[in-house]
Design an enzyme around this catalytic site. Structure first.
Site, PDB file in Angstrom:
ATOM      1  N   TYR A   1     -11.129 -35.501 -19.976  1.00  0.00           N
ATOM      2  CA  TYR A   1     -12.188 -34.525 -20.230  1.00  0.00           C
ATOM      3  C   TYR A   1     -11.548 -33.233 -20.730  1.00  0.00           C
ATOM      4  O   TYR A   1     -10.686 -32.660 -20.071  1.00  0.00           O
ATOM      5  CB  TYR A   1     -12.994 -34.235 -18.952  1.00  0.00           C
TER       6      TYR A   1
ATOM      7  N   ASN B   1     -16.233 -27.377 -15.898  1.00  0.00           N
ATOM      8  CA  ASN B   1     -17.000 -26.436 -15.083  1.00  0.00           C
ATOM      9  C   ASN B   1     -17.552 -27.138 -13.834  1.00  0.00           C
ATOM     10  O   ASN B   1     -17.215 -28.285 -13.551  1.00  0.00           O
ATOM     11  CB  ASN B   1     -18.089 -25.753 -15.920  1.00  0.00           C
TER      12      ASN B   1
ATOM     13  N   GLN C   1     -22.949 -35.825 -17.983  1.00  0.00           N
ATOM     14  CA  GLN C   1     -23.328 -37.034 -18.732  1.00  0.00           C
ATOM     15  C   GLN C   1     -22.098 -37.733 -19.317  1.00  0.00           C
ATOM     16  O   GLN C   1     -22.041 -38.966 -19.372  1.00  0.00           O
ATOM     17  CB  GLN C   1     -24.372 -36.721 -19.820  1.00  0.00           C
TER      18      GLN C   1
ATOM     19  N   HIS D   1     -12.113 -17.123 -18.125  1.00  0.00           N
ATOM     20  CA  HIS D   1     -12.445 -18.539 -18.293  1.00  0.00           C
ATOM     21  C   HIS D   1     -13.895 -18.871 -17.983  1.00  0.00           C
ATOM     22  O   HIS D   1     -14.492 -19.725 -18.630  1.00  0.00           O
ATOM     23  CB  HIS D   1     -11.568 -19.406 -17.381  1.00  0.00           C
TER      24      HIS D   1
ATOM     25  N   SER E   1     -11.162 -21.738 -13.145  1.00  0.00           N
ATOM     26  CA  SER E   1      -9.779 -21.266 -12.992  1.00  0.00           C
ATOM     27  C   SER E   1      -9.644 -20.134 -11.969  1.00  0.00           C
ATOM     28  O   SER E   1     -10.611 -19.420 -11.680  1.00  0.00           O
ATOM     29  CB  SER E   1      -9.270 -20.753 -14.340  1.00  0.00           C
TER      30      SER E   1
ATOM     31  N   GLU F   1      -4.992 -21.825  -7.386  1.00  0.00           N
ATOM     32  CA  GLU F   1      -4.535 -22.691  -8.476  1.00  0.00           C
ATOM     33  C   GLU F   1      -3.197 -22.148  -9.016  1.00  0.00           C
ATOM     34  O   GLU F   1      -2.216 -22.857  -9.109  1.00  0.00           O
ATOM     35  CB  GLU F   1      -5.597 -22.691  -9.574  1.00  0.00           C
ATOM     36  N   HIS F   2      -3.210 -20.851  -9.386  1.00  0.00           N
ATOM     37  CA  HIS F   2      -1.994 -20.208  -9.878  1.00  0.00           C
ATOM     38  C   HIS F   2      -1.597 -19.099  -8.911  1.00  0.00           C
ATOM     39  O   HIS F   2      -2.438 -18.283  -8.544  1.00  0.00           O
ATOM     40  CB  HIS F   2      -2.224 -19.537 -11.237  1.00  0.00           C
TER      41      HIS F   2
ATOM     42  N   HIS G   1      -4.016 -66.868   9.938  1.00  0.00           N
ATOM     43  CA  HIS G   1      -2.797 -66.178   9.497  1.00  0.00           C
ATOM     44  C   HIS G   1      -1.576 -66.837  10.155  1.00  0.00           C
ATOM     45  O   HIS G   1      -0.577 -67.149   9.497  1.00  0.00           O
ATOM     46  CB  HIS G   1      -2.816 -64.697   9.888  1.00  0.00           C
TER      47      HIS G   1
ATOM     48  N   ASP H   1      -0.037 -21.852 -19.168  1.00  0.00           N
ATOM     49  CA  ASP H   1      -1.239 -22.433 -19.781  1.00  0.00           C
ATOM     50  C   ASP H   1      -0.907 -23.134 -21.093  1.00  0.00           C
ATOM     51  O   ASP H   1      -1.526 -24.132 -21.452  1.00  0.00           O
ATOM     52  CB  ASP H   1      -2.263 -21.338 -20.100  1.00  0.00           C
TER      53      ASP H   1
ATOM     54  N   GLN I   1      -7.301 -14.953 -16.430  1.00  0.00           N
ATOM     55  CA  GLN I   1      -8.015 -16.076 -15.804  1.00  0.00           C
ATOM     56  C   GLN I   1      -9.484 -15.772 -15.606  1.00  0.00           C
ATOM     57  O   GLN I   1     -10.327 -16.669 -15.695  1.00  0.00           O
ATOM     58  CB  GLN I   1      -7.359 -16.463 -14.475  1.00  0.00           C
TER      59      GLN I   1
ATOM     60  N   GLU J   1      -3.913 -60.290  16.908  1.00  0.00           N
ATOM     61  CA  GLU J   1      -5.131 -59.836  16.225  1.00  0.00           C
ATOM     62  C   GLU J   1      -6.208 -60.920  16.251  1.00  0.00           C
ATOM     63  O   GLU J   1      -7.258 -60.773  15.640  1.00  0.00           O
ATOM     64  CB  GLU J   1      -4.804 -59.461  14.766  1.00  0.00           C
TER      65      GLU J   1
HETATM   66  N1  LIG Z   1      -8.081 -26.106 -14.121  1.00  0.00           N
HETATM   67  C1  LIG Z   1      -7.758 -26.235 -15.402  1.00  0.00           C
HETATM   68  O1  LIG Z   1      -6.727 -26.785 -15.737  1.00  0.00           O
HETATM   69  C2  LIG Z   1      -8.654 -25.692 -16.461  1.00  0.00           C
HETATM   70  C3  LIG Z   1      -8.273 -25.681 -17.817  1.00  0.00           C
HETATM   71  C4  LIG Z   1      -9.174 -25.223 -18.781  1.00  0.00           C
HETATM   72  C5  LIG Z   1     -10.440 -24.809 -18.363  1.00  0.00           C
HETATM   73  N2  LIG Z   1     -10.733 -24.825 -17.041  1.00  0.00           N
HETATM   74  C6  LIG Z   1     -12.062 -24.513 -16.558  1.00  0.00           C
HETATM   75  O2  LIG Z   1     -12.927 -25.406 -17.227  1.00  0.00           O
HETATM   76  C7  LIG Z   1     -14.199 -24.815 -17.280  1.00  0.00           C
HETATM   77  C8  LIG Z   1     -14.768 -24.974 -18.662  1.00  0.00           C
HETATM   78  O3  LIG Z   1     -16.155 -24.733 -18.569  1.00  0.00           O
HETATM   79  P1  LIG Z   1     -17.091 -24.726 -19.825  1.00  0.00           P
HETATM   80  O4  LIG Z   1     -18.463 -24.445 -19.297  1.00  0.00           O
HETATM   81  O5  LIG Z   1     -16.515 -23.841 -20.845  1.00  0.00           O
HETATM   82  O6  LIG Z   1     -17.007 -26.194 -20.423  1.00  0.00           O
HETATM   83  P2  LIG Z   1     -17.271 -27.641 -19.828  1.00  0.00           P
HETATM   84  O7  LIG Z   1     -16.961 -28.577 -20.930  1.00  0.00           O
HETATM   85  O8  LIG Z   1     -16.577 -27.850 -18.544  1.00  0.00           O
HETATM   86  O9  LIG Z   1     -18.819 -27.701 -19.516  1.00  0.00           O
HETATM   87  C9  LIG Z   1     -19.778 -27.697 -20.525  1.00  0.00           C
HETATM   88  C10 LIG Z   1     -20.845 -28.699 -20.173  1.00  0.00           C
HETATM   89  O10 LIG Z   1     -21.487 -28.320 -18.948  1.00  0.00           O
HETATM   90  C11 LIG Z   1     -22.796 -28.834 -18.947  1.00  0.00           C
HETATM   91  N3  LIG Z   1     -23.734 -27.823 -18.472  1.00  0.00           N
HETATM   92  C12 LIG Z   1     -23.709 -26.494 -18.708  1.00  0.00           C
HETATM   93  N4  LIG Z   1     -24.780 -25.901 -18.121  1.00  0.00           N
HETATM   94  C13 LIG Z   1     -25.485 -26.897 -17.528  1.00  0.00           C
HETATM   95  C14 LIG Z   1     -26.687 -26.927 -16.755  1.00  0.00           C
HETATM   96  N5  LIG Z   1     -27.360 -25.814 -16.483  1.00  0.00           N
HETATM   97  N6  LIG Z   1     -27.120 -28.110 -16.297  1.00  0.00           N
HETATM   98  C15 LIG Z   1     -26.412 -29.254 -16.547  1.00  0.00           C
HETATM   99  N7  LIG Z   1     -25.275 -29.281 -17.274  1.00  0.00           N
HETATM  100  C16 LIG Z   1     -24.824 -28.120 -17.740  1.00  0.00           C
HETATM  101  C17 LIG Z   1     -23.130 -29.194 -20.371  1.00  0.00           C
HETATM  102  O11 LIG Z   1     -23.287 -30.577 -20.435  1.00  0.00           O
HETATM  103  C18 LIG Z   1     -21.960 -28.763 -21.190  1.00  0.00           C
HETATM  104  O12 LIG Z   1     -21.637 -29.721 -22.172  1.00  0.00           O
HETATM  105  C19 LIG Z   1     -14.044 -23.382 -16.850  1.00  0.00           C
HETATM  106  O13 LIG Z   1     -14.518 -23.303 -15.525  1.00  0.00           O
HETATM  107  C20 LIG Z   1     -12.547 -23.135 -16.886  1.00  0.00           C
HETATM  108  O14 LIG Z   1     -12.158 -22.209 -15.913  1.00  0.00           O
HETATM  109  C21 LIG Z   1      -9.907 -25.272 -16.106  1.00  0.00           C
HETATM  110  N1  LIG Z   2      -5.783 -21.442 -17.145  1.00  0.00           N
HETATM  111  C1  LIG Z   2      -6.421 -22.724 -17.350  1.00  0.00           C
HETATM  112  C2  LIG Z   2      -6.236 -23.533 -16.095  1.00  0.00           C
HETATM  113  O1  LIG Z   2      -6.871 -22.952 -15.058  1.00  0.00           O
HETATM  114  C3  LIG Z   2      -5.855 -23.487 -18.508  1.00  0.00           C
HETATM  115  C4  LIG Z   2      -6.037 -22.868 -19.840  1.00  0.00           C
HETATM  116  C5  LIG Z   2      -6.279 -23.487 -21.022  1.00  0.00           C
HETATM  117  N2  LIG Z   2      -6.319 -22.543 -21.967  1.00  0.00           N
HETATM  118  C6  LIG Z   2      -6.105 -21.396 -21.420  1.00  0.00           C
HETATM  119  N3  LIG Z   2      -5.949 -21.594 -20.127  1.00  0.00           N
HETATM  120 ZN   LIG Z   3      -6.003 -20.012 -18.708  1.00  0.00          ZN
END
Ligand SMILES: NC(=O)c1ccc[n+]([C@@H]2O[C@H](COP(=O)([O-])OP(=O)(O)OC[C@H]3O[C@@H](n4cnc5c(N)ncnc54)[C@H](O)[C@@H]3O)[C@@H](O)[C@H]2O)c1
Ligand SMILES: N[C@H](CO)Cc1c[nH]c[nH+]1
Ligand SMILES: [Zn+2]
Length: 427
Positions: free
Chosen positions: A129, A212, A189, A260, A235, A325-326, A418, A359, A257, A413
């Site tokens: 993903y 997310n 989905q 994000h 994040s 996380e970090h 067995h 990152d 962070q 047992e």
């Molecule tokens: N931990 C990591 O390594 C890392 C790396 C990059 C990003 N991140 C995190 O990933 C996340 C990315 O989030 P994003 O929103 O930009 O993209 P995303 O792809 O995670 O989510 C988008 C999807 O969320 C769904 N969505 C949004 N609102 C909705 C609702 N109200 N009801 C149902 N579905 C809904 C939709 O289907 C949409 O396609 C951020 O939280 C960021 O901090 C984490």
């Molecule tokens: N900080 C995110 C992980 O929490 C990863 C990322 C991707 N691009 C930028 N930052």
């Molecule tokens: Zn980042």
């Protein structure tokens, strides 16, 4: 705006509780939405997938357009410049080098009529993903897929929503690491489609990658039907700084962070009130010229904090409880403190190792456990893409040496079949 909490005379545990309980994946409203999406995709397959993509991403897709085509890949290359490609390739090389060290070996032990060992086998098909709701993440493409490639995974199915448009950077990154199947779907989905399969999307053995809250809850819900890496949500960064900390750098790292997600978290714990005040001022100054100001303001208001403590041991005990996380250690003696860090996804030492270095470029994986789960989850790694099989051989003499023991244990047992499997081999 971000608040300063002075814990020098006493710790306010309500603040810690608020920070540790952040996005604990227990939002009943979101649970219900995600459950409904998963059930609908499980039952109605592609139709539900296409409907939700229109509803949540505003994009119309069908069987013929759900997958990224070769023309779209070629077009993406024409839209990115040579400098991007060279930075991307540098990052790929560093990430490959780092992850090659994680490869585990098959081993076999031979002794006197006995052979035993452990065989490492890659997973056959995995889903990755790549988030794309509010930003696009070419870096997450390479972080998710490189360990899978190194593990020997045959087929990688990538999903990414195209709400913010289909990013040429994401497509080029996917092509550079050899991903052949990219689907323009996201959210719960997409997770359901990967877990159960549809006519267009193949079912996978494991789903990895951050997203997310909808993505994180969906992954949790399909766990058991498929494997998942961890629950990596919004994040977060926690910085421990002493009086040597540069407020300009510290503020910039916190903001990196916070941008994000509205649910991202940025926390500074410091032994210096001057540093705390300086960082607050710097945040207010720097935020003015950042593009994702609205997201940042919301996240630092809800999940940001500057905490002043008397000494580093208190700071570390709070950090270990939050399990970020970090974790940045920006201290005069950062290396000396590593031994006291119990819980963190990734640790960054000194003022020249800011979180975005990890990152994008350094090599360690940026898909990391969030929301306190670094107490028990690890960063995404080659281990996530392999399974282990045990291997066993006994010759007759070796079996007879332990036959009575096995019979005794089996009978304890009440499992006589067995025991019988051994007894029929007695001479
Ligand atoms: N931990 C990591 O390594 C890392 C790396 C990059 C990003 N991140 C995190 O990933 C996340 C990315 O989030 P994003 O929103 O930009 O993209 P995303 O792809 O995670 O989510 C988008 C999807 O969320 C769904 N969505 C949004 N609102 C909705 C609702 N109200 N009801 C149902 N579905 C809904 C939709 O289907 C949409 O396609 C951020 O939280 C960021 O901090 C984490
Ligand atoms: N900080 C995110 C992980 O929490 C990863 C990322 C991707 N691009 C930028 N930052
Ligand atoms: Zn980042």
């Amino acid at each position: 705006m971000i608040e300063i909490y002075d814990f020098r005379s006493s710790i306010d545990y309500k603040v810690i509780e608020k920070l540790t309980n952040r996005s604990k994946l227990e939002d009943k409203r979101i649970d219900d939405i995600v459950y409904e999406i998963i059930q609908n995709v499980k039952m109605n397959k592609d139709k539900a997938l296409f409907d939700y993509t229109l509803k949540y991403d505003g994009v119309e897709i069908d069987e013929s357009t759900i997958m990224v085509s070769q023309e779209e890949i070629d077009d993406a290359y024409s839209k990115v410049d040579g400098d991007f490609l060279s930075s991307l390739r540098k990052a790929i090389k560093n990430i490959e080098d780092y992850h090659k060290n994680q490869k585990q070996k098959t081993w076999m032990d031979f002794k006197d009529g006995i052979v035993y060992g452990q065989k490492i086998r890659p997973l056959e098909r995995v889903g990755i993903y790549v988030p794309g709701g509010t930003a696009s993440y070419p870096s997450s493409v390479i972080m998710n897929s490189i360990p899978a490639k190194i593990a020997g995974v045959e087929e990688i199915i990538m999903v990414t929503p195209i709400k913010v448009g289909i990013s040429p950077f994401v497509l080029v990154a996917a092509n550079e690491v050899g991903i052949k199947k990219i689907y323009k779907i996201g959210g719960a989905q997409a997770i359901a489609a990967l877990a159960f399969g549809t006519k267009s999307v193949p079912k996978v053995d494991k789903i990895v990658g951050p997203g997310n809250i909808f993505v994180a809850i969906a992954k949790k819900a399909v766990y058991g039907f498929v494997d998942i890496d961890m629950v990596a949500g919004p994040s977060e960064v926690l910085i421990l700084a002493d009086e040597s900390g540069n407020p300009c750098y510290l503020a910039a790292d916190l903001l990196s962070q916070a941008e994000h997600d509205v649910m991202a978290s940025a926390v500074l714990i410091t032994t210096s009130i001057e540093v705390a005040e300086g960082v607050k001022m710097e945040i207010e100054r720097q935020i003015q010229y950042l593009e994702r100001k609205e997201i940042i303001e919301k996240s630092i208001n809800d999940y940001g904090a500057i905490i002043v403590v008397n000494d580093l041991d208190v700071a570390l005990s709070i950090a270990n409880e939050i399990a970020p996380e970090h974790l940045e250690l920006v201290l005069e003696n950062s290396f000396e403190m590593i031994g006291k860090v119990k819980n963190a996804g990734a640790v960054f030492l000194g003022e020249n190792s800011p979180e975005p270095l990890g990152d994008y470029m350094a090599g360690p994986n940026h898909v990391l456990p969030t929301s306190g789960t670094s107490k028990f989850f690890s960063p995404l790694s080659v281990d996530d893409f392999v399974k282990k099989m045990s291997i066993l051989y006994y010759d007759r003499k070796s079996l007879m040496k332990v036959a009575d023991d096995i019979v005794r244990l089996a009978e304890s047992e009440g499992l006589t079949a067995h025991a019988n499997s051994i007894k029929v081999r007695y001479k």
